[in-house]
Design a protein around this motif. Structure first.
Motif, short mmCIF file in Angstrom:
data_model
loop_
_atom_site.label_atom_id
_atom_site.label_comp_id
_atom_site.label_asym_id
_atom_site.label_seq_id
_atom_site.Cartn_x
_atom_site.Cartn_y
_atom_site.Cartn_z
N TRP A 1 30.52 17.29 18.47
CA TRP A 1 29.12 17.62 18.73
C TRP A 1 28.56 18.60 17.72
O TRP A 1 27.44 18.44 17.24
CB TRP A 1 28.95 18.15 20.15
N GLN B 1 24.59 10.77 18.06
CA GLN B 1 24.73 11.38 19.38
C GLN B 1 24.99 10.31 20.44
O GLN B 1 25.80 10.52 21.34
CB GLN B 1 23.47 12.17 19.71
N SER B 2 24.32 9.17 20.35
CA SER B 2 24.55 8.10 21.33
C SER B 2 25.98 7.57 21.22
O SER B 2 26.61 7.28 22.25
CB SER B 2 23.53 6.97 21.17
N ASN C 1 28.16 10.17 22.88
CA ASN C 1 28.03 10.14 24.35
C ASN C 1 28.57 8.86 24.97
O ASN C 1 28.62 8.75 26.19
CB ASN C 1 26.56 10.30 24.74
#
Length: 114
Positions: A14, A50-51, A54
């Motif tokens: 992250w 980020q997707s 996640n």
């Protein structure tokens, strides 16, 4: 011409994704064996990475995270205008051979296209 530096890979964490620009671009995600996914973002490469982080971006990358193998993932990226991304992504997928692994899109993205 785009320049993607495979020697400048960052851990797929992250804190590193948070540093990525909110601009269009292409990227490659690697595991210990080499490249496993090449992609593009027409608007916001940060949000696309980020997707993936996640688990909502690609089902094979999501599986990697679920089985706990994500700690070995790294990535690199290159900011690139939207008009150049389709060709750049196609070339990356074909050249790196990632269509065999995590890339699921089939837009004439085979090694024969090179």
């Amino acid at each position: 011409m785009f320049r993607l530096d495979p020697s400048h890979r960052l851990p797929f964490e992250w804190r590193n994704i948070a540093e990525v620009s909110r601009s269009p671009g292409v990227y490659v995600i690697y595991d210990l064996a080499g490249p496993i996914y090449a992609g593009r973002s027409r608007v916001d490469i940060h949000r696309r990475l980020q997707s993936h982080f996640n688990g909502t971006g690609n089902r094979n990358l999501a599986l990697t995270r679920r089985i706990g193998a994500s700690s070995s993932l790294t990535f690199t990226y290159c900011l690139l205008p939207t008009t150049e991304q389709v060709d750049a992504e196609r070339i990356l997928i074909a050249a790196l051979g990632v269509a065999k692994y995590a890339n699921l899109r089939r837009e004439r993205l085979y090694e024969d296209d090179l």
